[in-house]
Motif scaffolding. Structure first.
Motif, PDB file in Angstrom:
ATOM      1  N   SER A 193      -0.541  28.757  -5.123  1.00  0.00           N
ATOM      2  CA  SER A 193      -1.578  29.669  -5.617  1.00  0.00           C
ATOM      3  C   SER A 193      -2.615  28.957  -6.490  1.00  0.00           C
ATOM      4  O   SER A 193      -2.338  27.919  -7.097  1.00  0.00           O
ATOM      5  CB  SER A 193      -0.907  30.773  -6.451  1.00  0.00           C
ATOM      6  N   THR A 194      -3.787  29.548  -6.563  1.00  0.00           N
ATOM      7  CA  THR A 194      -4.816  29.110  -7.520  1.00  0.00           C
ATOM      8  C   THR A 194      -4.379  29.576  -8.911  1.00  0.00           C
ATOM      9  O   THR A 194      -4.012  30.741  -9.081  1.00  0.00           O
ATOM     10  CB  THR A 194      -6.167  29.778  -7.177  1.00  0.00           C
ATOM     11  N   ARG A 207      -5.363  24.884 -11.447  1.00  0.00           N
ATOM     12  CA  ARG A 207      -4.856  24.278 -10.207  1.00  0.00           C
ATOM     13  C   ARG A 207      -5.612  24.904  -9.037  1.00  0.00           C
ATOM     14  O   ARG A 207      -5.560  26.122  -8.842  1.00  0.00           O
ATOM     15  CB  ARG A 207      -3.354  24.537 -10.042  1.00  0.00           C
ATOM     16  N   PRO A 208      -6.307  24.101  -8.231  1.00  0.00           N
ATOM     17  CA  PRO A 208      -7.008  24.644  -7.056  1.00  0.00           C
ATOM     18  C   PRO A 208      -5.999  25.215  -6.064  1.00  0.00           C
ATOM     19  O   PRO A 208      -4.854  24.759  -6.005  1.00  0.00           O
ATOM     20  CB  PRO A 208      -7.706  23.417  -6.459  1.00  0.00           C
ATOM     21  N   ASP A 212     -10.962  30.019  -3.973  1.00  0.00           N
ATOM     22  CA  ASP A 212     -11.780  28.952  -4.551  1.00  0.00           C
ATOM     23  C   ASP A 212     -12.707  29.459  -5.656  1.00  0.00           C
ATOM     24  O   ASP A 212     -12.814  30.664  -5.910  1.00  0.00           O
ATOM     25  CB  ASP A 212     -12.553  28.190  -3.462  1.00  0.00           C
ATOM     26  N   ARG A 213     -13.346  28.491  -6.306  1.00  0.00           N
ATOM     27  CA  ARG A 213     -14.184  28.794  -7.462  1.00  0.00           C
ATOM     28  C   ARG A 213     -15.310  29.774  -7.120  1.00  0.00           C
ATOM     29  O   ARG A 213     -15.556  30.722  -7.862  1.00  0.00           O
ATOM     30  CB  ARG A 213     -14.773  27.498  -8.026  1.00  0.00           C
ATOM     31  N   ARG A 239      -2.557  21.504 -20.629  1.00  0.00           N
ATOM     32  CA  ARG A 239      -2.863  22.862 -20.222  1.00  0.00           C
ATOM     33  C   ARG A 239      -2.124  23.263 -18.947  1.00  0.00           C
ATOM     34  O   ARG A 239      -1.753  24.392 -18.768  1.00  0.00           O
ATOM     35  CB  ARG A 239      -4.387  23.032 -19.998  1.00  0.00           C
ATOM     36  N   SER A 240      -1.947  22.368 -18.013  1.00  0.00           N
ATOM     37  CA  SER A 240      -1.242  22.706 -16.785  1.00  0.00           C
ATOM     38  C   SER A 240      -0.464  21.501 -16.293  1.00  0.00           C
ATOM     39  O   SER A 240      -0.966  20.698 -15.516  1.00  0.00           O
ATOM     40  CB  SER A 240      -2.222  23.187 -15.716  1.00  0.00           C
ATOM     41  N   PRO A 241       0.753  21.351 -16.787  1.00  0.00           N
ATOM     42  CA  PRO A 241       1.517  20.137 -16.526  1.00  0.00           C
ATOM     43  C   PRO A 241       1.729  19.853 -15.043  1.00  0.00           C
ATOM     44  O   PRO A 241       1.978  18.732 -14.665  1.00  0.00           O
ATOM     45  CB  PRO A 241       2.852  20.403 -17.218  1.00  0.00           C
ATOM     46  N   GLY A 242       1.593  20.894 -14.202  1.00  0.00           N
ATOM     47  CA  GLY A 242       1.767  20.685 -12.770  1.00  0.00           C
ATOM     48  C   GLY A 242       0.682  19.803 -12.182  1.00  0.00           C
ATOM     49  O   GLY A 242       0.744  19.422 -11.026  1.00  0.00           O
ATOM     50  N   LEU A 243      -0.344  19.472 -12.990  1.00  0.00           N
ATOM     51  CA  LEU A 243      -1.399  18.608 -12.489  1.00  0.00           C
ATOM     52  C   LEU A 243      -1.138  17.138 -12.830  1.00  0.00           C
ATOM     53  O   LEU A 243      -2.024  16.310 -12.756  1.00  0.00           O
ATOM     54  CB  LEU A 243      -2.766  19.035 -13.059  1.00  0.00           C
TER      55      LEU A 243
END
Ligand code: AMP
Ligand code: MG
Length: 256
Positions: A193-194, A207-208, A212-213, A239-243
């Motif tokens: 998911s975004t 996370r893209p 989309d944006r 902010r988003s450790p999955g990145l």
């Protein structure tokens, strides 16, 4: 954690039927009982297969981290039945969150908002925000509704390996570390998911994903930034450790 391989139960649910077949209902019942007693159930969503358990029970949530070999610093997405359930977990529900949920739920939009105390700290990796999503899949929705719990459900694979889009991928990756696998066929999207941070403006895509944006901007009528490009890596990781730079790591050698 079980030491034997899990059962894989096929969920036969004809397209136009409002409920699954009686045999499938038995399988779903078993999954609900497992989730209620702290077990780990792999099941399909429209994005990828998830490894689900009661999001409000920290011991069950710990089992997810162990089964995946996931670092405790990488928070989990909590799956809800609808906006009302989401609000029971959010300390603040900004207008943006409401607009995204109204337009994209059920669907592959994960909304990050401040968390309420009832959300265990291990779900959010100790952070003050929680990521919420209402999945667009009848099987996942059935399990959430019948169990009555929001479900923590990261992808049903070992950490740093590819996300599973069918039941056999889950078995290959998790083996005996999962208690039951519900086979609902191939996932529609096949990517995660975004993830959208609604705690700060301008709103960030952390996370893209499938939404989309441009689509988000057209719905919100506001500028949306993509965090990975707009802030330094140290902050992105917080902010988003999955990145993390190393996140999805296929093992197949690549020749160019
Ligand atoms: P996965 O469940 O493996 O698909 O990954 C969940 C994604 O959501 C990861 O990229 C996490 O870092 C991200 N995530 C989950 N909770 C939060 C949160 N509270 N704040 C920011 N990102 C989050
Ligand atoms: Mg994952």
């Amino acid at each position: 954690m079980a030491s034997r391989l899990p059962d894989i139960l096929t969920i036969d649910w004809p397209k136009n039927a409002t409920s699954p077949t009686p045999a499938a209902q038995l399988a779903l019942k078993r999954a609900v009982q497992l989730v209620r007693s702290g077990g780990l159930v792999a099941l399909p969503t429209e994005t990828v297969y998830g490894l689900a358990t009661d999001a409000l029970d920290s011991e069950s949530v710990d089992r997810i981290f162990q089964a995946k070999g996931r670092p405790a610093t990488n928070p989990l997405i909590v799956h809800v039945a609808d906006k009302e359930m989401a609000k029971t977990l959010a300390a603040d529900w900004p207008d943006t969150a409401d607009a995204i949920a109204s337009h994209f739920w059920p669907g592959p939009a994960t909304i990050v908002v401040p968390k309420k105390k009832i959300v265990p700290d291990n779900v959010t990796a100790g952070g003050s925000t929680v990521a919420l999503r209402c999945p667009d899949h009848r099987i996942m929705q059935w399990i959430i509704n019948q169990s009555g719990y929001p479900l923590a459900a990261p992808s049903a694979n070992r950490s740093e390996s590819l996300s599973p889009t069918c039941a056999s991928h889950v078995l290959e990756s998790l083996r005996h570390r999962v208690d039951l696998i519900l086979d609902g066929g191939q996932c529609v999207h096949g990517i995660e998911s975004t993830v959208i941070d609604c705690t700060a403006t301008p709103f960030h895509i952390l996370r893209p994903g499938p939404i989309d944006r441009e689509h988000l901007e057209s719905i919100l009528g506001e500028t949306v930034t993509v965090n990975a490009q707009s802030i330094d890596m140290h902050q992105t990781q917080t902010r988003s450790p999955g990145l993390h730079a190393r996140h999805y790591a296929p093992k197949t050698p690549l020749e160019l």
